[in-house]
Design an enzyme around this catalytic site. Structure first.
Site, PDB file in Angstrom:
ATOM      1  N   LYS A  24      -3.713   3.760  -2.812  1.00 59.35           N
ATOM      2  CA  LYS A  24      -4.905   4.556  -3.083  1.00 59.35           C
ATOM      3  C   LYS A  24      -4.562   5.987  -2.692  1.00 59.35           C
ATOM      4  O   LYS A  24      -4.500   6.312  -1.516  1.00 59.35           O
ATOM      5  CB  LYS A  24      -6.088   4.044  -2.254  1.00 59.35           C
ATOM      6  CG  LYS A  24      -6.505   2.635  -2.620  1.00 59.35           C
ATOM      7  CD  LYS A  24      -7.656   2.143  -1.764  1.00 59.35           C
ATOM      8  CE  LYS A  24      -8.105   0.773  -2.251  1.00 59.35           C
ATOM      9  NZ  LYS A  24      -8.328  -0.204  -1.222  1.00 59.35           N
ATOM     10  N   MET A  67      -7.190   9.374   9.250  1.00 55.84           N
ATOM     11  CA  MET A  67      -7.625   9.936   7.963  1.00 55.84           C
ATOM     12  C   MET A  67      -8.431  11.213   8.195  1.00 55.84           C
ATOM     13  O   MET A  67      -9.518  11.388   7.641  1.00 55.84           O
ATOM     14  CB  MET A  67      -8.479   8.912   7.204  1.00 55.84           C
ATOM     15  CG  MET A  67      -7.730   7.624   6.959  1.00 55.84           C
ATOM     16  SD  MET A  67      -8.766   6.338   6.285  1.00 55.84           S
ATOM     17  CE  MET A  67      -8.871   6.845   4.618  1.00 55.84           C
ATOM     18  N   ASP A  72       0.821  -1.220   0.000  1.00 57.19           N
ATOM     19  CA  ASP A  72       0.000   0.000   0.000  1.00 57.19           C
ATOM     20  C   ASP A  72       0.850   1.264   0.000  1.00 57.19           C
ATOM     21  O   ASP A  72       2.043   1.229   0.279  1.00 57.19           O
ATOM     22  CB  ASP A  72      -0.899   0.012   1.246  1.00 57.19           C
ATOM     23  CG  ASP A  72      -2.126  -0.869   1.053  1.00 57.19           C
ATOM     24  OD1 ASP A  72      -2.319  -1.360  -0.067  1.00 57.19           O
ATOM     25  OD2 ASP A  72      -2.869  -1.045   2.024  1.00 57.19           O
TER      26      ASP A  72
HETATM   27  C1  LIG Z   1      -6.425   3.613   5.867  1.00 53.84           C
HETATM   28  S1  LIG Z   1      -5.910   4.046   7.487  1.00 53.84           S
HETATM   29  C2  LIG Z   1      -4.980   2.603   7.864  1.00 53.84           C
HETATM   30  C3  LIG Z   1      -4.643   2.457   9.315  1.00 53.84           C
HETATM   31  C4  LIG Z   1      -3.728   1.276   9.589  1.00 53.84           C
HETATM   32  N1  LIG Z   1      -4.328   0.032   9.195  1.00 53.84           N
HETATM   33  C5  LIG Z   1      -3.265   1.217  11.019  1.00 53.84           C
HETATM   34  O1  LIG Z   1      -3.575   0.258  11.741  1.00 53.84           O
HETATM   35  O2  LIG Z   1      -2.510   2.113  11.417  1.00 53.84           O
HETATM   36  C6  LIG Z   1      -4.648   5.215   7.100  1.00 53.84           C
HETATM   37  C7  LIG Z   1      -4.540   6.292   8.159  1.00 53.84           C
HETATM   38  O3  LIG Z   1      -3.770   5.842   9.267  1.00 53.84           O
HETATM   39  C8  LIG Z   1      -3.075   6.940   9.825  1.00 53.84           C
HETATM   40  N2  LIG Z   1      -1.628   6.689   9.781  1.00 53.84           N
HETATM   41  C9  LIG Z   1      -1.012   5.612   9.288  1.00 53.84           C
HETATM   42  N3  LIG Z   1       0.335   5.712   9.437  1.00 53.84           N
HETATM   43  C10 LIG Z   1       0.556   6.906  10.033  1.00 53.84           C
HETATM   44  C11 LIG Z   1       1.725   7.605  10.450  1.00 53.84           C
HETATM   45  N4  LIG Z   1       2.947   7.087  10.279  1.00 53.84           N
HETATM   46  N5  LIG Z   1       1.567   8.810  11.040  1.00 53.84           N
HETATM   47  C12 LIG Z   1       0.348   9.345  11.237  1.00 53.84           C
HETATM   48  N6  LIG Z   1      -0.794   8.740  10.860  1.00 53.84           N
HETATM   49  C13 LIG Z   1      -0.688   7.536  10.271  1.00 53.84           C
HETATM   50  C14 LIG Z   1      -3.435   8.165   8.997  1.00 53.84           C
HETATM   51  O4  LIG Z   1      -4.535   8.801   9.637  1.00 53.84           O
HETATM   52  C15 LIG Z   1      -3.839   7.541   7.687  1.00 53.84           C
HETATM   53  O5  LIG Z   1      -4.680   8.393   6.939  1.00 53.84           O
END
Ligand SMILES: C[S@@+](CC[C@H](N)C(=O)[O-])C[C@H]1O[C@@H](n2cnc3c(N)ncnc32)[C@H](O)[C@@H]1O
Length: 217
Positions: A64, A177, A42
């Site tokens: 995406k 997000m 991803d």
């Molecule tokens: C589609 S969701 C997936 C979440 C993921 N499955 C998890 O458990 O962290 C994606 C969102 O996770 C958050 N996110 C993921 N990695 C991040 C990071 N390194 N720093 C801040 N937010 C993060 C953001 O809000 C991003 O838009």
């Protein structure tokens, strides 16, 4: 081995890559990456994580982009199944944990329907790891004994995001997000009973060297 086929069926690991820092990858995730013939990854998977893949592994981007090109979920499902049917070992690599707003359940359903064997390798979710790296505990028995996690914006057009009004009862609320949806999230939290004086932090690209921490004014 599939009926009518000489080629043994492959295997899919649905792997959580953690929030960014490759050192937060689990030992099991690293092992799967070492064994995989194909890695389908991803947008938010850090390049340092991909470096654990075998040099000869096929790397397939399935990102995406917010507001831009989106690899369709159907294509991702089909690709996983097709590669497994070629007898390949596949890692489906997702940011954080696959089952936390990661559409992991839909992908597993597709594999199960196609009769492809799979295993889930949980990952460290950004929901708690990113605040932790910024020194913010989600619980602290003196101030916060519950937390809730919701999404500000749905990845798919036409899907509703959560109403944060409903999550405002939790002591700590994590909004994923949500960078483009802050006004809405804040308004809903206050409507749900949060005080305007509630301490808040905005962390974008936590743990990623390319970007940093932003604090709300
Ligand atoms: C589609 S969701 C997936 C979440 C993921 N499955 C998890 O458990 O962290 C994606 C969102 O996770 C958050 N996110 C993921 N990695 C991040 C990071 N390194 N720093 C801040 N937010 C993060 C953001 O809000 C991003 O838009």
């Amino acid at each position: 081995m599939r009926k009518g086929s000489r080629k043994p069926l492959g295997f899919v690991w649905l792997v959580g890559a953690g929030p960014g820092d490759a050192s937060l990858l689990t030992l099991k995730a690293k092992e799967c990456l070492k064994r995989a013939d194909v890695v389908i990854y991803d947008r938010l998977v850090a390049p340092s994580v991909l470096s654990f893949a075998r040099p000869d592994a096929e790397l397939i981007y399935a990102g995406k982009e917010p507001g831009g090109e989106k690899t369709s979920q159907a294509w991702i499902n089909e690709t996983m199944v097709a590669k497994a049917r070629e007898g390949k070992k596949v890692v489906r690599l997702k940011n954080g944990d696959p089952f936390v707003f990661g559409r992991g359940a839909e992908e597993l359903e597709a594999l199960a329907e196609a009769g492809v064997p799979f295993e889930i390798v949980p990952g460290v979710s950004s929901a708690f790891a990113v605040p932790a790296y910024a020194g913010i505990p989600l619980t602290d028995r003196r101030f916060a004994s519950s937390f809730a996690v919701g999404v500000g914006k749905s990845a798919e057009e036409g899907n509703d995001s959560v109403d944060f009004c409903k999550l405002a009862q939790a002591d700590t609320v994590v909004a994923l997000m949500a960078v483009g949806e802050l006004e809405k999230v804040i308004a809903q939290l206050m409507e749900g009973g949060k005080s305007p004086k509630t301490p808040a932090a905005l962390i974008e690209w936590g743990q990623r060297r390319n970007k940093g921490l932003r604090l709300p004014s």
